[in-house]
Each structure stands twice: as C-alpha cells, then as structure tokens.
Design an enzyme around this catalytic site. Sequence first.
Site, PDB file in Angstrom:
ATOM      1  N   ASP A   5      -0.989  -8.394   8.757  1.00 17.80           N
ATOM      2  CA  ASP A   5       0.486  -8.250   9.328  1.00 17.80           C
ATOM      3  C   ASP A   5       0.703  -8.847  10.717  1.00 17.80           C
ATOM      4  O   ASP A   5       1.899  -9.407  10.901  1.00 17.80           O
ATOM      5  CB  ASP A   5       0.678  -6.879   8.765  1.00 17.80           C
ATOM      6  CG  ASP A   5       0.357  -6.324   8.240  1.00 17.80           C
ATOM      7  OD1 ASP A   5       1.244  -5.375   7.000  1.00 17.80           O
ATOM      8  OD2 ASP A   5      -0.748  -6.253   7.141  1.00 17.80           O
ATOM      9  N   TRP A  49      -6.385 -12.731   7.745  1.00 15.31           N
ATOM     10  CA  TRP A  49      -6.336 -11.271   8.277  1.00 15.31           C
ATOM     11  C   TRP A  49      -6.698 -12.061  10.016  1.00 15.31           C
ATOM     12  O   TRP A  49      -6.313 -11.496  10.830  1.00 15.31           O
ATOM     13  CB  TRP A  49      -7.218 -10.207   7.752  1.00 15.31           C
ATOM     14  CG  TRP A  49      -6.011  -9.768   6.511  1.00 15.31           C
ATOM     15  CD1 TRP A  49      -5.711  -8.430   7.085  1.00 15.31           C
ATOM     16  CD2 TRP A  49      -5.201 -10.467   5.795  1.00 15.31           C
ATOM     17  NE1 TRP A  49      -4.785  -7.500   6.011  1.00 15.31           N
ATOM     18  CE2 TRP A  49      -4.504  -8.719   5.023  1.00 15.31           C
ATOM     19  CE3 TRP A  49      -4.791 -11.631   5.137  1.00 15.31           C
ATOM     20  CZ2 TRP A  49      -3.543  -9.289   4.015  1.00 15.31           C
ATOM     21  CZ3 TRP A  49      -4.223 -11.098   4.098  1.00 15.31           C
ATOM     22  CH2 TRP A  49      -3.787 -10.508   3.109  1.00 15.31           C
ATOM     23  N   ASP A  88       0.564  -1.038  10.264  1.00 20.20           N
ATOM     24  CA  ASP A  88       1.080  -1.571   8.847  1.00 20.20           C
ATOM     25  C   ASP A  88       2.488  -1.188   8.936  1.00 20.20           C
ATOM     26  O   ASP A  88       3.319  -1.602   7.642  1.00 20.20           O
ATOM     27  CB  ASP A  88      -0.367  -1.829   8.114  1.00 20.20           C
ATOM     28  CG  ASP A  88      -0.404  -0.542   7.932  1.00 20.20           C
ATOM     29  OD1 ASP A  88      -0.742   0.263   8.379  1.00 20.20           O
ATOM     30  OD2 ASP A  88      -0.705   0.095   6.308  1.00 20.20           O
ATOM     31  N   ARG A 116       2.196   6.873   5.779  1.00 17.02           N
ATOM     32  CA  ARG A 116       1.304   7.185   4.789  1.00 17.02           C
ATOM     33  C   ARG A 116       0.334   7.371   5.345  1.00 17.02           C
ATOM     34  O   ARG A 116      -0.144   7.223   7.358  1.00 17.02           O
ATOM     35  CB  ARG A 116       1.229   6.816   3.849  1.00 17.02           C
ATOM     36  CG  ARG A 116       0.138   5.573   3.832  1.00 17.02           C
ATOM     37  CD  ARG A 116       0.799   4.540   2.723  1.00 17.02           C
ATOM     38  NE  ARG A 116      -0.057   2.735   3.255  1.00 17.02           N
ATOM     39  CZ  ARG A 116       0.088   1.999   2.442  1.00 17.02           C
ATOM     40  NH1 ARG A 116       1.390   1.886   1.719  1.00 17.02           N
ATOM     41  NH2 ARG A 116      -0.188   0.746   2.652  1.00 17.02           N
ATOM     42  N   ASP A 117      -1.510   8.192   4.959  1.00 16.60           N
ATOM     43  CA  ASP A 117      -2.074   8.697   5.691  1.00 16.60           C
ATOM     44  C   ASP A 117      -2.648   7.042   6.119  1.00 16.60           C
ATOM     45  O   ASP A 117      -3.920   6.754   5.574  1.00 16.60           O
ATOM     46  CB  ASP A 117      -3.158   9.282   5.162  1.00 16.60           C
ATOM     47  CG  ASP A 117      -3.663   8.597   4.057  1.00 16.60           C
ATOM     48  OD1 ASP A 117      -3.189   7.693   3.177  1.00 16.60           O
ATOM     49  OD2 ASP A 117      -4.497   9.237   3.804  1.00 16.60           O
ATOM     50  N   GLU A 118      -2.565   6.239   6.864  1.00 17.38           N
ATOM     51  CA  GLU A 118      -3.436   5.343   7.272  1.00 17.38           C
ATOM     52  C   GLU A 118      -2.701   4.053   8.515  1.00 17.38           C
ATOM     53  O   GLU A 118      -3.384   4.086   9.470  1.00 17.38           O
ATOM     54  CB  GLU A 118      -2.347   3.884   6.354  1.00 17.38           C
ATOM     55  CG  GLU A 118      -3.241   2.694   6.453  1.00 17.38           C
ATOM     56  CD  GLU A 118      -3.111   1.503   5.200  1.00 17.38           C
ATOM     57  OE1 GLU A 118      -3.483   0.148   5.113  1.00 17.38           O
ATOM     58  OE2 GLU A 118      -2.232   2.191   4.569  1.00 17.38           O
ATOM     59  N   HIS A 154       7.588  -1.471   6.378  1.00 18.91           N
ATOM     60  CA  HIS A 154       6.368  -2.629   6.502  1.00 18.91           C
ATOM     61  C   HIS A 154       6.585  -3.842   6.526  1.00 18.91           C
ATOM     62  O   HIS A 154       6.901  -4.905   5.506  1.00 18.91           O
ATOM     63  CB  HIS A 154       5.415  -2.253   4.817  1.00 18.91           C
ATOM     64  CG  HIS A 154       4.533  -2.871   5.017  1.00 18.91           C
ATOM     65  ND1 HIS A 154       3.549  -1.384   4.591  1.00 18.91           N
ATOM     66  CD2 HIS A 154       3.375  -3.389   5.245  1.00 18.91           C
ATOM     67  CE1 HIS A 154       2.060  -1.614   4.995  1.00 18.91           C
ATOM     68  NE2 HIS A 154       1.684  -3.192   5.040  1.00 18.91           N
ATOM     69  N   GLU A 167       6.993  -2.946   1.958  1.00 14.44           N
ATOM     70  CA  GLU A 167       5.956  -3.677   1.833  1.00 14.44           C
ATOM     71  C   GLU A 167       5.750  -4.738   0.814  1.00 14.44           C
ATOM     72  O   GLU A 167       5.228  -5.297   0.700  1.00 14.44           O
ATOM     73  CB  GLU A 167       4.720  -2.318   1.586  1.00 14.44           C
ATOM     74  CG  GLU A 167       3.615  -2.702   1.172  1.00 14.44           C
ATOM     75  CD  GLU A 167       2.112  -2.100   1.301  1.00 14.44           C
ATOM     76  OE1 GLU A 167       1.641  -2.186   1.848  1.00 14.44           O
ATOM     77  OE2 GLU A 167       2.857  -0.515   1.285  1.00 14.44           O
TER      78      GLU A 167
END
Length: 623
Positions: free
Chosen positions: A212, A264, A199, A203-205, A496, A475
């Site tokens: 997506d 999703w 995605d 960042r921490d993802e 994003h 995003e």
Amino acid sequence: SEIYNGETVDQRRAQAGWDQPGFDDSQWAGVQIQSFDKQRLLATENEPVKAHEVFKPQRIFTSPAGETIVDFGQNLVGWVRIRVSGKACDSVVVTHAEVLTKQGNMYYDNLRGAQCRNVYIADGRGETTFHPHFSWQGFRYAAIKGYPGTLTADKLEAVALYSDMEPTGSFSTSHPLVNQLQHNIQWGQRGNFLDVPTDCPQRDERLGWTGDAQAFSRTAAFNFNVLPFFSKWLQDVEADQVNGAVPWVVPNVLNARDANSSGWSDVATIVPWNMYLAYGDTALLERQYASMKAYVESIRAVAKDNLWNSGWHFGDWLFFRPFDDNDGRSAVTDKFMIAQCFYAHSAELVAKAARVLGKAAEASAYQQLAETVKEAYRREYMTPTGRLVSSTQTAYVLALQFDMLPPALRQQAAARLAENVESYGHISTGFLGTPYICHVLSKYGYHHLAVKLLLREQYPSWLYPVKMGATTIWERWDGMKPDSSFQTPGMNSFNHYAYGAIGDWLYRVVAGIDTDESAPGYRQVLVKPHPVKELGTVQASLMTPFGKVSSRWQPEEKQTQFEVVIPPNTSASIQIPASAVAQVTEGGKPLASVFPAGSVELKDGRVCVSTGSGTYRFTIVQE
C-alpha cells in the site's frame, strides 16, 4: 486499553493528585527492567501523531435495531469525545462503525475480531469529558448505549488523529464527483498515516503493509509533506530486512519468512526514489542506498536464469473479478510475470540512485542487471510479436510502465491495452496495476481512455464509491454493492488508501505539475497539463521546497486559458497543448515578444517554453 478492542475508563478509581509532588505511590507496581538489543534503536525524526479536525454530529437517530447512532459525516480515524454527567456506576458504551447496513443499522462485521468499543464509568461527581488515551478507532458512525439523560449534539464530537504532516497540495475541478474523490484520497491518507503507513485503521489489522505504501507514496508526497514521515519509516524498513529481504509489513509483526513479495517489498527502492524526486533529498537516498541494494541482491540470490520465479507473491491484489467472464480476459495476471517487472524496476532504481550518489561503477552494474532481467522477461513472457503471456490490463500496464518491451513493440502493446480497456469499458486492475494504468494510457496517446476510466460512475471505478457516499477510499472496488449489500467481511475496509494512487495521475498529468529527474525537488519544474472539457476548470497547487507551484486551466468554446505560477530560484519547462506557436499568447502578446529567443520551441506536438520564476497567463486559440 487495547488498540483493537478499545478502552475502559472507570472514573471511580481515579486517584486525586497522582500527578502532583508528594503523592504516595508506594503501593503502585514498579516497572520491569529488561535488556534489549540497542543496535537497532533508532531516534524517530517524523512529526508526532496529533489531534486535528473536530467533527460535530450531522444527525443523531435511533436505528431499526434500537441503537442510538451518531453520524459525524466523515469516515475518520481518532476517537469520540463525549461529556457525561451521571450517577456513580453509570456506564456509557461507545461502539464504532464505518458504514450502515441497508436497513440502517451499524455494520460491525468488517471489523473482524476488533471490538472497537470504549466504556466510560461515571463517578457521580459532576460532568466529565471522556475519550480514550491509548486507543483509537476508524469510524463515521458511533452507537451510544447507556447515556444518562438525553444525548444531544452538543454533548459529543469526533476528533481526527494523524501524524502532524504539513498540508502541501491542492487539486480541484468543475466536476463535483472528482472533487469528492480528491477529498477521499486526502482523508484516506490522514486516516492511515499514524506514525507508520497502515493499510486500514478499523479492523484487527492496522499494519504497515508495504505494498500500500509504495503504491501511494508519490500521491502522498503531493498532498502533504511526508519526507519526515517516510524518512523515519524507511529506517524501520531497513531495520526489519533479513539478508536483504523486505517483510510484507513494517514493523514486522508477522514471521521472518513473510518477506519479499513483488510490489510489496519493492517499497525499499520505490519510496526512497519517490522521496528523492519530490524533495531532492540526496541524504535520504544515500542513507537508504544500502537497503535498496540489499533488497535487489536478495532477489538475485534466488533468481534462476535471471527470472524471479519463486517465492510467495500477492500479485495484482484485489483486481476486478467479474461474475461472468466467459472469455477469460480478466484472468489473473501471472504473479511471476509481475515479479519480473518489479525486479527490473528495482534494479533500475538502484542504478539511478547510484548515479545520483556518484557511484558510477555500481550504476553501470545495476543498469546492466536491469537490462538482463528485462531480456529474461522477453524470453519467458513475450512472443516475438510483442504479445504477452497474460493478456490482462495489469500485464500490459506494468510492461509499459517499466519499459520491459523493446521500443519498437511498445506502441502496439499500448494499443492492445487500449483495446482491452475499450472492450471492457472499465478498469480491471488491482493494487499493482491501478497506480499506473492512467499514466500509461496518457503517455501512449490514449488520454481520452484514461479520462473515461476516471469519470466512470458504475462499478468498477473510482467514482462508484463516491456515488455510494464514500468519504474515504475503499479497499475493494465494490466494498458496498449497488443494492447496499457488502463484499466478504473478512477483507472489506472502507478506509484503505491504495486505490487513491490515481491522485498522482490527476496532479502530474491532468493538472500537469511534475518533477524533472535531473533537477528533483522541483528545482526544475515541469508543467505539462492535459486539459479536457469534461473536467471544466482544473486548478492545482503544490508548496515545494522553493515555494508554491500552481497550474490552472480553463477550457472555453474557442480557446483555453492557462495560468502557471513558478516559484523563486527555480526554472521551468512549460509544455503547452498547442500544435503551433502562433496559437499561443502570454498576457495577450505573442510569445516571441515575451520570452527570449531560443526559449520557445515546438516539440512533440506541444509548444514548449523554458523560463524562470513568475506568473504566466497563456491563451491557447483552438484550431
């Protein structure tokens, strides 16, 4: 080394000859042997992640906070490669950011818990080139601390990493902001297609969010050859299904219960079908068919009276939220209403797949399920006159895109959508409505409104981030506000790709290069452009399995030039925007003298030419 926090390399501890025969590794720790279930061990079949473009510094400057900052000019995913020559123990720290604050400092807040920091410790033995080995960052800017001597532009560069996908599509116009938008779409894809479709990369993802991927998959298939990429990842999707339910992220690092959210989890049906249309690969469709069926059956198992009105749904994620909405027109689209649309769509895609695979009985059964789900939708969410429970853009977009409404009520529903767009003057959709809104407007006679949405430069719009200096897709519609302040840092990625799904409309509708479901993979090419003077000259090309297809149109004061290239071993339906055959010539000659009898007809307000491979140059004289 850690993907979120970066990597520390201490050159003093390097052991000479460790990779040569005869090295004494007796003091090294051995591997630990564990037993794992091999039933889900799958051979990968996509291209590896590789280093690609190299970016030199655009400028090096000192921020108000006193940091030495390097601007590489492009938000990318990869690493900074830096040459260091210092004393033993000299430590160089590189931190990363996508954007700067309005004061000109590094903006770290949207990284959340990720440190995105690489540390290099010199050994004093001369110049060494450092970069991380098992980590990567998403960034445009790098702050360099502790560099020994003067940091100059020749001492460092940024290297882009992404799956080694073959570039296939190009799109350009006379409108520089739209061209930058296309650039941003492609770089959003590069930055987030690292073995799995993440995605966001900073960042921490950095997770394989399914929503997506499904929203962007058809756009992705134009810009690059993503058949191996998605073929591999769809096996991951199936491997992570539990009783048919599809996780929100794949690979699933969340919980088993975090599955089956509409829009999703429909990745299990939408992406295989999109890959079939783009590449004509029946084998992939056949391999994923069980997964597609299992997903639809997991919905049927919880549906009540054919309504999918239970469970957790993200809904129209990150839709436009105005500061002042006294009339309620931007109210959240009912999440179960959205779920019902995707339930019907997925059932219909299973039916289509079954027909392709020669499973006539199953095709009929799933088509009947789709019709039953649509009828339940009409009872629950539509008045007898066709007005919907949620009066949002997304509600009408999904209803029209997935044919949820009776044919007699669709045009008036499109008029309501157009009225909403006109009254707002801008888009208000989120992750699920945005990919389809321009398609729906163009299909139902409101192409001018779709173009208006595309070309809007104020927030919310696709060109607003471009005007704010974006080099990738954001995003949020307003990740950075006009005063250069930021949206909530907890969820504000500047790379994003979901809203980049507008690319699919640019390629298939504006440029007009499309597929025919009866002959997928561009074996039968559909070319149906929509010229508009605001974009000037539009040119697009796509390398298909058969060769290159291209479409180029150039509106002039009294005529439009339209050039089409159709590759060998294919056929084409070229649908020219003219209301009379006499308005069109090819190579300066009347169509009747160029094409065989019966291959030219007037249909649905266009001059349609059925032909084979070749290069065609049409001139359309304005009425």
